[in-house]
Design a protein around this motif. Structure first.
Motif, PDB file in Angstrom:
ATOM      1  N   LEU A 216      82.079  -4.793 115.722  1.00  0.00           N
ATOM      2  CA  LEU A 216      82.958  -5.917 116.061  1.00  0.00           C
ATOM      3  C   LEU A 216      82.220  -7.076 116.739  1.00  0.00           C
ATOM      4  N   ARG A 217      81.021  -6.832 117.220  1.00  0.00           N
ATOM      5  CA  ARG A 217      80.293  -7.879 117.950  1.00  0.00           C
ATOM      6  C   ARG A 217      80.074  -9.117 117.085  1.00  0.00           C
ATOM      7  N   SER A 218      80.076  -8.947 115.767  1.00  0.00           N
ATOM      8  CA  SER A 218      79.856 -10.062 114.842  1.00  0.00           C
ATOM      9  C   SER A 218      81.127 -10.851 114.565  1.00  0.00           C
ATOM     10  N   PHE A 219      82.265 -10.354 115.083  1.00  0.00           N
ATOM     11  CA  PHE A 219      83.550 -10.989 114.759  1.00  0.00           C
ATOM     12  C   PHE A 219      84.320 -11.319 116.033  1.00  0.00           C
ATOM     13  N   THR A 220      83.650 -11.998 116.971  1.00  0.00           N
ATOM     14  CA  THR A 220      84.236 -12.220 118.295  1.00  0.00           C
ATOM     15  C   THR A 220      85.554 -12.981 118.264  1.00  0.00           C
ATOM     16  N   SER A 221      85.720 -13.880 117.297  1.00  0.00           N
ATOM     17  CA  SER A 221      86.959 -14.661 117.241  1.00  0.00           C
ATOM     18  C   SER A 221      88.062 -13.942 116.468  1.00  0.00           C
ATOM     19  N   LYS A 222      87.722 -12.799 115.896  1.00  0.00           N
ATOM     20  CA  LYS A 222      88.684 -12.100 115.041  1.00  0.00           C
ATOM     21  C   LYS A 222      89.174 -10.784 115.636  1.00  0.00           C
ATOM     22  N   TYR A 223      88.763 -10.478 116.854  1.00  0.00           N
ATOM     23  CA  TYR A 223      89.262  -9.248 117.450  1.00  0.00           C
ATOM     24  C   TYR A 223      89.495  -9.421 118.944  1.00  0.00           C
ATOM     25  N   MET A 224      90.369  -8.585 119.476  1.00  0.00           N
ATOM     26  CA  MET A 224      90.590  -8.548 120.903  1.00  0.00           C
ATOM     27  C   MET A 224      90.690  -7.095 121.348  1.00  0.00           C
ATOM     28  N   GLU A 225      90.326  -6.858 122.603  1.00  0.00           N
ATOM     29  CA  GLU A 225      90.404  -5.508 123.157  1.00  0.00           C
ATOM     30  C   GLU A 225      91.669  -5.350 123.984  1.00  0.00           C
ATOM     31  N   VAL A 226      92.245  -4.175 123.911  1.00  0.00           N
ATOM     32  CA  VAL A 226      93.456  -3.854 124.661  1.00  0.00           C
ATOM     33  C   VAL A 226      93.217  -2.560 125.427  1.00  0.00           C
ATOM     34  N   ASP A 227      93.636  -2.529 126.684  1.00  0.00           N
ATOM     35  CA  ASP A 227      93.478  -1.350 127.526  1.00  0.00           C
ATOM     36  C   ASP A 227      94.630  -0.373 127.279  1.00  0.00           C
ATOM     37  N   TYR A 228      94.290   0.865 127.016  1.00  0.00           N
ATOM     38  CA  TYR A 228      95.303   1.907 126.764  1.00  0.00           C
ATOM     39  C   TYR A 228      96.336   1.971 127.884  1.00  0.00           C
ATOM     40  N   GLU A 229      95.884   1.897 129.124  1.00  0.00           N
ATOM     41  CA  GLU A 229      96.807   2.021 130.256  1.00  0.00           C
ATOM     42  C   GLU A 229      97.835   0.891 130.266  1.00  0.00           C
ATOM     43  N   LYS A 230      97.407  -0.315 129.926  1.00  0.00           N
ATOM     44  CA  LYS A 230      98.316  -1.458 129.957  1.00  0.00           C
ATOM     45  C   LYS A 230      99.331  -1.419 128.820  1.00  0.00           C
ATOM     46  N   ILE A 231      98.934  -0.839 127.701  1.00  0.00           N
ATOM     47  CA  ILE A 231      99.819  -0.829 126.541  1.00  0.00           C
ATOM     48  C   ILE A 231     100.806   0.336 126.585  1.00  0.00           C
ATOM     49  N   THR A 232     100.579   1.293 127.477  1.00  0.00           N
ATOM     50  CA  THR A 232     101.481   2.447 127.580  1.00  0.00           C
ATOM     51  C   THR A 232     102.212   2.490 128.914  1.00  0.00           C
ATOM     52  N   ASP A 233     102.109   1.428 129.686  1.00  0.00           N
ATOM     53  CA  ASP A 233     102.801   1.330 130.973  1.00  0.00           C
ATOM     54  C   ASP A 233     103.909   0.286 130.851  1.00  0.00           C
ATOM     55  N   ALA A 234     105.149   0.703 131.087  1.00  0.00           N
ATOM     56  CA  ALA A 234     106.306  -0.183 130.902  1.00  0.00           C
ATOM     57  C   ALA A 234     106.248  -1.419 131.783  1.00  0.00           C
ATOM     58  N   THR A 235     105.489  -1.374 132.880  1.00  0.00           N
ATOM     59  CA  THR A 235     105.422  -2.518 133.796  1.00  0.00           C
ATOM     60  C   THR A 235     104.413  -3.571 133.348  1.00  0.00           C
ATOM     61  N   THR A 236     103.523  -3.216 132.438  1.00  0.00           N
ATOM     62  CA  THR A 236     102.479  -4.160 132.019  1.00  0.00           C
ATOM     63  C   THR A 236     102.491  -4.466 130.522  1.00  0.00           C
ATOM     64  N   VAL A 237     103.208  -3.659 129.749  1.00  0.00           N
ATOM     65  CA  VAL A 237     103.091  -3.755 128.300  1.00  0.00           C
ATOM     66  C   VAL A 237     103.599  -5.085 127.745  1.00  0.00           C
ATOM     67  N   GLN A 238     104.690  -5.633 128.281  1.00  0.00           N
ATOM     68  CA  GLN A 238     105.211  -6.897 127.753  1.00  0.00           C
ATOM     69  C   GLN A 238     104.206  -8.032 127.928  1.00  0.00           C
ATOM     70  N   LYS A 239     103.585  -8.085 129.097  1.00  0.00           N
ATOM     71  CA  LYS A 239     102.583  -9.121 129.363  1.00  0.00           C
ATOM     72  C   LYS A 239     101.388  -8.960 128.427  1.00  0.00           C
ATOM     73  N   GLU A 240     100.985  -7.721 128.208  1.00  0.00           N
ATOM     74  CA  GLU A 240      99.851  -7.456 127.323  1.00  0.00           C
ATOM     75  C   GLU A 240     100.195  -7.810 125.876  1.00  0.00           C
ATOM     76  N   MET A 241     101.419  -7.518 125.476  1.00  0.00           N
ATOM     77  CA  MET A 241     101.841  -7.835 124.112  1.00  0.00           C
ATOM     78  C   MET A 241     101.913  -9.341 123.886  1.00  0.00           C
ATOM     79  N   ASN A 242     102.287 -10.091 124.905  1.00  0.00           N
ATOM     80  CA  ASN A 242     102.307 -11.554 124.779  1.00  0.00           C
ATOM     81  C   ASN A 242     100.903 -12.089 124.504  1.00  0.00           C
ATOM     82  N   LYS A 243      99.894 -11.475 125.127  1.00  0.00           N
ATOM     83  CA  LYS A 243      98.503 -11.867 124.869  1.00  0.00           C
ATOM     84  C   LYS A 243      98.136 -11.581 123.407  1.00  0.00           C
TER      85      LYS A 243
END
Length: 296
Positions: A216-243
């Motif tokens: 993925l290092r060759s495609f910096t504008s075409k990918y983003m990283e997501v933290d497992y904890e943020k995507i599975t925590d109801a208190t942070t997931v909406q904010k992460e999904m907006n990103k």
């Protein structure tokens, strides 16, 4: 009967080859921008896929038959779902036919799945057809297949404007989650087996993530990283999904988070033996990486 099946498969192969050759030889591949969810198994890829599928402009590509499968859990673990293996069916069949699928950390697993780029001998016709069909209707296809983390160069050759969402999970959480799954199935019986399995799991985690991030290092504008904890925590997931929605250049929306049950979510347990071994694994990985970088 056998002869007719062989003839049918041969004709299908010829038609598929002709279809994908016409596509790959044209500039049409630049028109499409599918979304690929990347991550090793048990890293939250299923949860993220289900969240994305709630967006009105995003279309699913999997063929899960059981409607309640996304809600099925075993002691807090979501059962994997939303897999689109059928889109690269032959590659999947070949990978698991090699007998490497269940061998944690075995380099033969990597070599049986890894694809460094497109070759005409690889049947990607179903994937191409599905993406075209969905996007011509005005939707964006989301594709989740855990094996795709080892096919990034192949996928970018087929879809140069594809976008990738890469989910990362900490080593400690990853090992414990997998150990718990194996313990629930009564695969592991004593501490020596747990330590041995933890070693294999950590190697798998390291190799798969290293290959994925390196590609993925060759495609910096075409990918983003997501933290497992943020995507599975109801208190942070909406904010992460907006990103994520911003990254995909689509409108934000409020999501139904009811299926993310915090009371049943897998949590790290205090297993002193496993915790001690995980620390030793981290130390080994750190020292090894340091030595390799110094020598290079």
């Amino acid at each position: 009967m056998l002869g007719s099946n062989v003839l049918r498969l041969f004709i299908k192969k010829i038609l598929n080859y002709s279809y994908q050759k016409k596509y790959m030889d044209s500039n049409n591949k630049y028109k499409y921008s599918p979304i690929f969810i990347l991550g090793s198994n048990r890293s939250g890829t299923s949860v993220l896929t289900r969240l994305l599928e709630q967006h009105p402009i995003i279309a699913k590509t999997h063929e899960d038959k059981t409607s309640n499968l996304p809600n099925k859990k075993v002691r807090g673990h979501y059962v994997g779902y939303s897999e689109s293996h059928q889109l690269l069916e032959q590659l999947t069949i070949n990978a698991f036919a090699s007998g490497c699928g269940g061998k944690w950390g075995n380099p033969s697993f990597i070599s049986s799945v890894y694809k460094g780029g497109y070759k005409s001998s690889i049947d990607v016709s179903s994937l191409i057809f599905k993406v075209i069909k969905i996007q011509e209707k005005g939707f964006l296809p989301v594709i989740k297949d855990n094996l795709n983390i080892l096919r990034i160069n192949l996928l970018t050759d087929v879809f140069p404007n594809a976008k990738f969402i890469y989910i990362t999970r900490s080593l400690e959480s990853y090992i414990q989650s997998n150990i718990k799954k194996l313990a629930d199935k009564e695969v592991l019986e004593d501490s020596s087996e747990i330590k041995k399995e933890a070693s294999k799991i950590s190697l798998h985690w390291m190799l798969v993530n290293l290959v994925g991030l390196f590609e993925l290092r060759s495609f910096t504008s075409k990918y983003m990283e997501v933290d497992y904890e943020k995507i599975t925590d109801a208190t942070t997931v909406q904010k992460e999904m907006n990103k994520i929605f911003n990254f995909l250049d689509i409108d934000n929306m409020n999501l139904d988070l009811s299926f993310i049950d915090q009371k049943r979510k897998f949590t790290l347990e205090e297993n002193n033996l496993l915790k001690e071994y995980i620390l030793s694994i981290k130390e080994t990985l750190t020292k090894t990486s340091s030595k390799v970088l110094k020598k290079s």
